[in-house]
Scaffold this motif. Sequence first.
Motif, PDB file in Angstrom:
ATOM      1  N   HIS A  78      22.500   7.514  27.484  1.00  0.00           N
ATOM      2  CA  HIS A  78      23.037   6.854  28.678  1.00  0.00           C
ATOM      3  C   HIS A  78      22.867   5.353  28.517  1.00  0.00           C
ATOM      4  O   HIS A  78      21.934   4.759  29.066  1.00  0.00           O
ATOM      5  N   ASP A  87      21.518  12.654  33.717  1.00  0.00           N
ATOM      6  CA  ASP A  87      22.345  13.535  34.557  1.00  0.00           C
ATOM      7  C   ASP A  87      21.537  14.692  35.131  1.00  0.00           C
ATOM      8  O   ASP A  87      21.781  15.129  36.261  1.00  0.00           O
ATOM      9  N   HIS A 157      27.235  16.116  35.370  1.00  0.00           N
ATOM     10  CA  HIS A 157      27.634  15.490  34.103  1.00  0.00           C
ATOM     11  C   HIS A 157      29.147  15.567  33.880  1.00  0.00           C
ATOM     12  O   HIS A 157      29.726  16.662  33.932  1.00  0.00           O
ATOM     13  N   GLY A 158      29.748  14.402  33.621  1.00  0.00           N
ATOM     14  CA  GLY A 158      31.206  14.314  33.461  1.00  0.00           C
ATOM     15  C   GLY A 158      31.772  15.293  32.444  1.00  0.00           C
ATOM     16  O   GLY A 158      32.834  15.878  32.666  1.00  0.00           O
ATOM     17  N   HIS A 202      30.020   5.500  32.906  1.00  0.00           N
ATOM     18  CA  HIS A 202      28.868   6.174  32.301  1.00  0.00           C
ATOM     19  C   HIS A 202      27.757   5.156  32.057  1.00  0.00           C
ATOM     20  O   HIS A 202      27.937   4.227  31.267  1.00  0.00           O
ATOM     21  N   GLU A 207      26.024   4.584  38.210  1.00  0.00           N
ATOM     22  CA  GLU A 207      25.012   5.546  37.752  1.00  0.00           C
ATOM     23  C   GLU A 207      23.625   4.907  37.671  1.00  0.00           C
ATOM     24  O   GLU A 207      22.617   5.526  38.031  1.00  0.00           O
ATOM     25  N   TRP A 247      37.394   9.875  24.641  1.00  0.00           N
ATOM     26  CA  TRP A 247      36.208   9.171  25.136  1.00  0.00           C
ATOM     27  C   TRP A 247      35.621   8.258  24.049  1.00  0.00           C
ATOM     28  O   TRP A 247      35.318   7.087  24.306  1.00  0.00           O
ATOM     29  N   HIS A 254      28.864   5.170  23.841  1.00  0.00           N
ATOM     30  CA  HIS A 254      28.489   6.111  24.893  1.00  0.00           C
ATOM     31  C   HIS A 254      27.904   5.358  26.093  1.00  0.00           C
ATOM     32  O   HIS A 254      26.825   5.678  26.621  1.00  0.00           O
ATOM     33  N   TYR A 255      28.638   4.344  26.455  1.00  0.00           N
ATOM     34  CA  TYR A 255      28.239   3.450  27.542  1.00  0.00           C
ATOM     35  C   TYR A 255      29.531   2.898  28.121  1.00  0.00           C
ATOM     36  O   TYR A 255      30.377   2.369  27.390  1.00  0.00           O
TER      37      TYR A 255
END
Length: 310
Positions: A78, A87, A157-158, A202, A207, A247, A254-255
């Motif tokens: 994350h 999450d 969680h998406g 994300h 979040e 994605w 991953h951000y």
Amino acid sequence: MVTKVTGRVSARIPRILEKKFMRKILIALAMAVLCTSPGWTQAKLSVHWEELTAAEFRSAIELSKGTCLLPFGILEKHGPHLPLGTDLLKVRYEVLHAAEQEYAIVFPEYYFGQILEARHEPGTVAYSSHLQLELLQETTDEMARNGCKKIIIVNGHGGNENLLPFFAQSQLEQPHDYVVYVMGLVAPPPGGPPKKTSTDMHAGESETSKMLIATPNLVHIDRANQESGADQARLSLPDTLYTGIWWYARFPNHYSGDGSAATRERGEFEMKAWQDAIVTAIRAVKADQESLKLQNEFFEKAKHPLDTRP
Ligand SMILES: [Zn+2]
């Protein structure tokens, strides 16, 4: 001198005893009121499945009207500043607080979901797709065998947003004596403390704000700008097309967004809206007498479709 001291002490003793006696009577009265009120059983039973004794579990099923919650998290990166279990921690915080408002049994930590797109990042636990479905099916089957005839899977969680409706739909494959309800991610209502960022999917402003409420001690907000959460937009395909690498194409770190914009105020606003929505869902599911009836009717008809007439 001695007489004086003794005199003072002896004068004080009856008053102290009187106070202690009165306090005992008040405590006894309060206990009597609590024990006879309907809220007592609810207050006594834990909402945590794993904390109940076997006998308490029987009462908990009765009190919850067979309504059980499965908060569904994940283990994945994350951004540079939030924990891998973000999450899971967030959804459990919300579900546990909601169940305390409207009693339901909460299943232990569950994080066996869809996260194949983060396998390139440290700490990600990505189970194979068939195991995700099999484990979830056996989990809900086992919950139902123990009296959870109404199971609400609350997603945190998406990456589970496609998996869970598919799982719910697949419950029509064969007869079940229980109903699976899926509660997808809840978008915050309009209003509240204004947001500063627009890209925020994300570990971003939203979040991170929510984590400031759920587990503030695990938020390293000073590290939020160590990596970029910008949209790299490396694919140009029409919106009508979906591809699994979308994605990674947009957010390879991953951000998505900027966690440094987070505030407690925004977190409180979003967490309250989510929690209220979970309470509403628990109440609606407890009151729902139709879903199981319709499922049974459907399974019966599905045995001989040629006899089904409008
Ligand atoms: Zn997340």
